[in-house]
Design a protein around this motif. Structure first.
Motif, mmCIF file in Angstrom:
data_model
loop_
_atom_site.group_PDB
_atom_site.id
_atom_site.type_symbol
_atom_site.label_atom_id
_atom_site.label_comp_id
_atom_site.label_asym_id
_atom_site.label_seq_id
_atom_site.Cartn_x
_atom_site.Cartn_y
_atom_site.Cartn_z
ATOM 1 N N PHE A 35 0.818 -1.214 0.000
ATOM 2 C CA PHE A 35 0.000 0.000 0.000
ATOM 3 C C PHE A 35 0.854 1.268 0.000
ATOM 4 O O PHE A 35 0.428 2.313 -0.491
ATOM 5 C CB PHE A 35 -0.971 0.001 1.182
ATOM 6 C CG PHE A 35 -2.113 -0.957 1.013
ATOM 7 C CD1 PHE A 35 -2.816 -0.986 -0.182
ATOM 8 C CD2 PHE A 35 -2.486 -1.822 2.019
ATOM 9 C CE1 PHE A 35 -3.882 -1.870 -0.365
ATOM 10 C CE2 PHE A 35 -3.540 -2.707 1.844
ATOM 11 C CZ PHE A 35 -4.244 -2.732 0.641
ATOM 12 N N LYS A 94 1.342 1.400 -3.717
ATOM 13 C CA LYS A 94 0.124 1.630 -4.484
ATOM 14 C C LYS A 94 -0.424 3.036 -4.276
ATOM 15 O O LYS A 94 -0.890 3.693 -5.230
ATOM 16 C CB LYS A 94 -0.928 0.593 -4.107
ATOM 17 C CG LYS A 94 -2.226 0.734 -4.900
ATOM 18 C CD LYS A 94 -3.212 -0.379 -4.550
ATOM 19 C CE LYS A 94 -4.498 -0.212 -5.372
ATOM 20 N NZ LYS A 94 -5.493 -1.256 -5.059
ATOM 21 N N TYR A 95 -0.387 3.508 -3.034
ATOM 22 C CA TYR A 95 -0.980 4.807 -2.731
ATOM 23 C C TYR A 95 0.096 5.875 -2.502
ATOM 24 O O TYR A 95 -0.057 6.756 -1.657
ATOM 25 C CB TYR A 95 -1.900 4.686 -1.512
ATOM 26 C CG TYR A 95 -3.063 3.771 -1.762
ATOM 27 C CD1 TYR A 95 -4.085 4.151 -2.626
ATOM 28 C CD2 TYR A 95 -3.144 2.511 -1.159
ATOM 29 C CE1 TYR A 95 -5.152 3.304 -2.882
ATOM 30 C CE2 TYR A 95 -4.211 1.663 -1.406
ATOM 31 C CZ TYR A 95 -5.206 2.066 -2.270
ATOM 32 O OH TYR A 95 -6.263 1.224 -2.527
ATOM 33 N N ARG A 96 1.178 5.774 -3.257
ATOM 34 C CA ARG A 96 2.214 6.809 -3.193
ATOM 35 C C ARG A 96 1.634 8.149 -3.662
ATOM 36 O O ARG A 96 0.659 8.193 -4.417
ATOM 37 C CB ARG A 96 3.408 6.403 -4.062
ATOM 38 C CG ARG A 96 3.086 6.223 -5.529
ATOM 39 C CD ARG A 96 4.209 5.486 -6.235
ATOM 40 N NE ARG A 96 3.940 5.312 -7.671
ATOM 41 C CZ ARG A 96 3.209 4.336 -8.171
ATOM 42 N NH1 ARG A 96 2.638 3.434 -7.365
ATOM 43 N NH2 ARG A 96 3.028 4.223 -9.476
ATOM 44 N N ARG A 123 -4.214 12.458 -7.414
ATOM 45 C CA ARG A 123 -4.970 11.617 -6.476
ATOM 46 C C ARG A 123 -5.259 12.403 -5.198
ATOM 47 O O ARG A 123 -4.368 13.061 -4.653
ATOM 48 C CB ARG A 123 -4.181 10.350 -6.148
ATOM 49 C CG ARG A 123 -4.919 9.403 -5.190
ATOM 50 C CD ARG A 123 -4.066 8.205 -4.808
ATOM 51 N NE ARG A 123 -3.787 7.380 -5.968
ATOM 52 C CZ ARG A 123 -2.567 6.948 -6.302
ATOM 53 N NH1 ARG A 123 -1.540 7.303 -5.574
ATOM 54 N NH2 ARG A 123 -2.386 6.195 -7.359
ATOM 55 N N ALA A 130 -6.649 12.109 -1.265
ATOM 56 C CA ALA A 130 -6.898 11.158 -0.180
ATOM 57 C C ALA A 130 -8.355 11.189 0.250
ATOM 58 O O ALA A 130 -8.982 12.247 0.294
ATOM 59 C CB ALA A 130 -5.995 11.487 1.002
#
Length: 334
Positions: free
Chosen positions: A102, A105-107, A112, A114
């Motif tokens: 994660f 993946k969520y760098r 994007r 949050a």
């Protein structure tokens, strides 16, 4: 040695100050997408390295583990260890993957945003109740095993006192009456180094030795005393340990299930012995032969490391022959 310690402390403080200064210099820097992508890839790389080290240790470092328990009671210690080890190992294996995956993946990315996720009672219930149930099971098994080891109700058990002092062990076997005579440091005089009260009728047939002989398949009831400081009687192959406390008697019991010769033929012991002797041959030292040992597992002074007593487990017939050859205290202390 003390100078090296101070040097190490000085270097550690210097490096810490340097690192803090570097971090402070980055306060005005803002990571971009390329920086975040690089950090995400580093996380995956570190995860691969971590798993490689875990697998290596599981496969190649297993030789340093103790062999199978040499006592019947110790089998449950091994079971408890294995259950705990695999539970922690599986959870750790999964959690490390999730953490690093994660992270990748969520760098951080400009495209994007949050998502705010307040809470989930269902998730909180699961991750609270599940560990609680597992812990209750493990603690319950551990308490049952503790009571098993501390069950000294067997009237046929051999009674042995293990006496500790800096830096040696002595042992005293109960005689025909299977009852030890009273002992106290106030009675220490001359060759009566265990402080046995020779006016006690139960003391006359006790037998003092400097090496433990135990019969296979028969319960042994150990009682521990200390003359000076806190020691800890540790018999690793039997999965047994108990503190020896000045001024009081502590105790436990176990039943040996392998003689010394039988344990020497165990594949794990043979492999470990061969590894040790390979190192000893390279140093020109005498070969090592496996023996059970009683060790002190409390740092009790300068020669703590040398506080050992050999334990030999034999067949019941050989034990009866050996114990019959030992003189009684009444014969030694006249």
């Amino acid at each position: 040695m003390l100078a090296l310690f101070y040097i190490f402390i000085g270097v550690a403080i210097g490096v810490s100050v340097w690192q803090i200064t570097r971090i402070m210099n980055f306060r005005s820097s803002i990571a971009n997408d390329n920086d975040n992508a690089a950090q995400g890839k580093f996380a995956i790389g570190f995860m691969a390295f971590l798993y490689a080290m875990m697998i290596y240790c599981l496969i190649f470092m297993n030789v340093i583990m103790l062999p199978e328990s040499a006592s019947i009671e110790g089998e449950h210690d091994d079971n408890l260890f294995n259950i705990t080890f695999w539970l922690i190992g599986i959870v750790q294996f999964i959690m490390q993957f999730l953490i690093f995956y994660f992270t990748f993946k969520y760098r951080g990315s400009k495209d994007r945003k949050a998502k705010f996720y307040a809470d989930s009672h269902k998730l909180e219930f699961i991750w609270t109740i599940t560990p609680a149930i597992v812990l209750v099971g493990l603690i319950g098994y551990g308490l049952w095993q503790w009571n098993n080891v501390m069950d000294l109700s067997d009237d046929e058990a051999i009674v042995i006192e293990v006496y500790s002092q800096q830096f040696r062990w002595d042992a005293r076997y109960a005689g025909e009456d299977n009852t030890l005579g009273l002992g106290n440091v106030n009675y220490i005089k001359g060759i009566n180094i265990l402080g046995v009260d020779m006016t006690d009728k139960n003391a006359a047939d006790d037998k003092q030795v400097t090496e433990l002989y135990l019969p296979k398949g028969r319960k042994v009831h150990f009682k521990f005393r200390s003359q000076d400081v806190l020691h800890s009687a540790y018999m690793p192959h039997f999965r047994a340990q108990m503190n020896c406390v000045p001024g009081m008697v502590t105790e436990f019991g176990f039943t040996p299930k392998y003689t010394t010769e039988e344990m020497r033929q165990q594949p794990e012991v043979i492999e470990k012995t061969n590894g040790i002797n390979k190192i000893r041959r390279a140093k020109g030292e005498d070969p090592y032969v496996f023996d059970y040992l009683l060790l002190c597992n409390k740092i009790c002074g300068a020669s703590h490391y040398n506080m050992q007593m050999k334990i030999t487990v034999v067949e019941p017939e050989e034990y009866e022959k050996w114990i019959a050859e030992q003189p009684t205290l009444a014969e030694v202390i006249k």
